[in-house]
Design a protein around this motif. Structure first.
Motif, short mmCIF file in Angstrom:
data_model
loop_
_atom_site.label_atom_id
_atom_site.label_comp_id
_atom_site.label_asym_id
_atom_site.label_seq_id
_atom_site.Cartn_x
_atom_site.Cartn_y
_atom_site.Cartn_z
N ASN A 1 8.77 -22.54 -125.42
CA ASN A 1 7.68 -21.41 -125.61
C ASN A 1 6.49 -21.61 -125.43
OD1 ASN A 1 10.46 -20.23 -126.49
ND2 ASN A 1 9.87 -20.33 -128.51
N VAL A 2 5.48 -20.74 -125.29
CA VAL A 2 4.30 -20.86 -124.60
C VAL A 2 3.75 -20.44 -126.09
CG1 VAL A 2 1.99 -19.66 -123.92
CG2 VAL A 2 4.46 -19.88 -122.95
N ASP A 3 2.20 -21.81 -126.78
CA ASP A 3 1.53 -21.61 -127.86
C ASP A 3 0.24 -22.59 -127.95
OD1 ASP A 3 1.18 -21.46 -130.93
OD2 ASP A 3 3.00 -22.20 -131.78
N PRO A 4 -0.52 -21.91 -127.73
CA PRO A 4 -1.31 -21.91 -128.45
C PRO A 4 -2.03 -23.47 -129.50
CG PRO A 4 -2.50 -19.72 -129.06
CD PRO A 4 -0.63 -20.31 -128.48
N GLN A 5 -1.66 -23.74 -129.92
CA GLN A 5 -1.58 -24.35 -131.75
C GLN A 5 -0.45 -25.53 -131.54
OE1 GLN A 5 -1.11 -22.49 -134.67
NE2 GLN A 5 -1.97 -20.30 -134.61
N VAL A 6 0.19 -25.39 -130.18
CA VAL A 6 0.94 -27.07 -129.98
C VAL A 6 0.72 -27.29 -128.96
CG1 VAL A 6 3.24 -27.60 -130.18
CG2 VAL A 6 3.07 -25.87 -131.18
N ALA A 7 -0.05 -28.48 -129.41
CA ALA A 7 -0.91 -29.00 -128.15
C ALA A 7 0.39 -29.95 -127.74
CB ALA A 7 -1.46 -30.44 -128.32
N HIS A 8 0.68 -29.67 -125.61
CA HIS A 8 1.27 -31.12 -125.47
C HIS A 8 0.56 -32.79 -125.19
CE1 HIS A 8 2.43 -33.37 -121.88
NE2 HIS A 8 3.66 -32.68 -121.43
N PRO A 9 1.06 -33.13 -126.00
CA PRO A 9 0.88 -34.80 -126.08
C PRO A 9 0.09 -35.45 -124.81
CG PRO A 9 3.38 -34.66 -125.96
CD PRO A 9 2.83 -33.50 -125.13
N ARG A 10 -1.03 -34.81 -123.93
CA ARG A 10 -1.69 -35.50 -122.99
C ARG A 10 -2.55 -34.67 -122.91
NH1 ARG A 10 0.79 -36.49 -118.33
NH2 ARG A 10 2.30 -35.67 -118.71
N TRP A 11 -2.17 -32.87 -123.30
CA TRP A 11 -3.88 -32.26 -123.10
C TRP A 11 -3.41 -30.89 -124.13
CZ3 TRP A 11 -0.25 -33.23 -118.74
CH2 TRP A 11 0.41 -32.55 -118.86
N SER A 12 -4.16 -30.46 -124.47
CA SER A 12 -4.42 -28.89 -125.65
C SER A 12 -3.47 -27.35 -124.25
CB SER A 12 -6.14 -28.39 -126.09
OG SER A 12 -5.86 -27.44 -126.35
N GLN A 13 -3.17 -26.94 -125.19
CA GLN A 13 -2.43 -25.57 -125.23
C GLN A 13 -3.12 -24.17 -125.11
OE1 GLN A 13 -0.96 -25.80 -122.07
NE2 GLN A 13 1.24 -27.17 -122.44
N ALA A 14 -4.05 -24.96 -126.45
CA ALA A 14 -5.29 -24.07 -126.37
C ALA A 14 -6.14 -22.58 -125.50
CB ALA A 14 -6.67 -23.94 -127.30
N SER A 15 -6.12 -22.70 -124.29
CA SER A 15 -6.74 -22.57 -123.14
C SER A 15 -6.07 -22.33 -121.52
CB SER A 15 -7.65 -22.36 -123.04
OG SER A 15 -8.59 -23.84 -122.94
N GLU A 16 -6.26 -21.28 -120.64
CA GLU A 16 -5.25 -22.23 -118.94
C GLU A 16 -6.92 -21.72 -118.34
OE1 GLU A 16 -3.08 -18.04 -119.12
OE2 GLU A 16 -3.46 -18.91 -121.43
N ARG A 17 -6.00 -21.75 -117.07
CA ARG A 17 -7.19 -21.71 -116.36
C ARG A 17 -6.21 -20.90 -114.93
NH1 ARG A 17 -7.66 -24.26 -110.63
NH2 ARG A 17 -5.51 -25.94 -111.44
N VAL A 18 -7.23 -19.44 -115.07
CA VAL A 18 -6.02 -18.64 -114.26
C VAL A 18 -6.38 -18.62 -112.46
CG1 VAL A 18 -5.93 -16.08 -113.93
CG2 VAL A 18 -6.67 -16.95 -115.85
#
Length: 328
Positions: free
Chosen positions: A278-295
């Motif tokens: 599930n997409v969740d900006p508060q739960v980081a991937h172990p190797r990078w943040s998921q808080a933002s994205e490149r469109v």
């Protein structure tokens, strides 16, 4: 800021995220009934003639979609067919386009197996004619923290589930990509060695309630055309609130199961990839943040990622009481 507080602070902007009026407009469809003149056409003709024969309103490439207060254009078709993860063809983003030429998508048989009233096999064109085609414009969010906005053509997975007649004991559904090393170079060798990149064939799974949600599609086209091989022709899964690795491509087997299966990336690297995705900006991937994205295709830097990719209003009830940190 958590999603509930964000909703309160940005109510007007969030009304533009899959609003009820917009959703109903996008859901106009053509039922392909028995004896229908349109139903006698091939799926290629159906999708090629879509603009003339279907009653829904088409979106132009330039139509603006509101995402988290940012005005974004629908991703260009050229970018969407040229920037892909499809590891059966290679691990570079351009490999699927460059290495899928000649990939055969017809005839294509889909096997329905497991806990169903009667297992069966069906040609994909026949299956499509039995379903209700819809057009949906969804955000697409990769686990690598890049995103697109894609106009899909497909049918709701729950329609196929009803057609398959699963037993009451079914709790999960598993999808499997075609295994054909002659067509998929990465299934036969990796870095020049006689070994595959992953434990193919690729498999992904959903809980049955996720699969039955009206937003979950089996896509057969995009940009008012049939799917290209690099995008998962002839049949792929689309679940807009999950990361892209869940959206398995070139499906040729669908199984109904009682027990929770292990998906390909979950098996390959369980510390980084779980069952849900599930997409969740508060739960980081172990190797990078998921808080933002490149469109992809849009300038102006990164934008904030929305909880469940902006579809929380529709699907967050599916995960009530569960630990969000374990829904990766």
């Amino acid at each position: 800021m958590d999603f509930l507080n964000y909703k309160k602070a940005n109510k007007k902007e969030l009304e533009n995220v899959t609003s009820e009026e917009w959703f109903r407009e996008r859901r106009k469809f053509l039922k392909l009934g028995v004896g229908s003149l349109v139903a006698t056409l091939s799926v290629e003709q159906l999708l090629a003639a879509m603009g003339d024969n279907f009653s829904y309103r088409s979106m132009s490439k330039e139509e603006m979609i509101r995402i988290n207060g940012q005005s974004l254009k629908s991703t260009s078709e050229e970018l969407a067919i040229s920037h892909n993860n499809f590891y059966e063809f290679g691990y570079s983003k351009i490999d699927p386009k460059n290495k899928s030429k000649g990939f055969k998508t017809r005839p294509w048989e889909v096997s329905i197996e497991g806990e169903v009233e009667k297992p069966f096999k069906i040609l994909v064109d026949e299956l499509i004619r039995k379903m209700t085609l819809v057009e949906r414009v969804y955000r697409f969010r990769c686990v690598e923290a890049w995103s697109m906005v894609i106009p899909w053509i497909g049918f709701e997975l729950r329609e196929l589930i009803d057609y398959a007649k699963p037993t009451k004991e079914v709790k999960y559904i598993r999808f499997t990509t075609l295994y054909d090393p002659k067509q998929f170079p990465m299934q036969r060798e990796f870095l020049g060695m006689n070994t595959s990149f992953l434990d193919f064939p690729y498999q992904e799974s959903l809980r049955i309630d996720e699969a039955r949600h009206s937003l979950t599609l089996l896509a057969v086209g995009m940009y008012q055309k049939k799917l290209l091989p690099q995008n998962g022709a002839p049949l792929r899964l689309v679940v807009p609130w999950k990361y892209g690795y869940k959206m398995i491509k070139s499906i040729n087997k669908i199984e109904f199961l009682k027990e929770q299966p292990i998906s390909t990336w979950e098996k390959e690297n369980p510390k980084e990839y779980g069952f849900y995705g599930n997409v969740d900006p508060q739960v980081a991937h172990p190797r990078w943040s998921q808080a933002s994205e490149r469109v992809i295709g849009q300038g102006g830097g990164r934008v904030p990622t929305l909880y469940l990719n902006g579809y929380a209003k529709e699907v967050e009830h599916l995960y009530a009481g569960l630990d969000r940190t374990k829904l990766y």
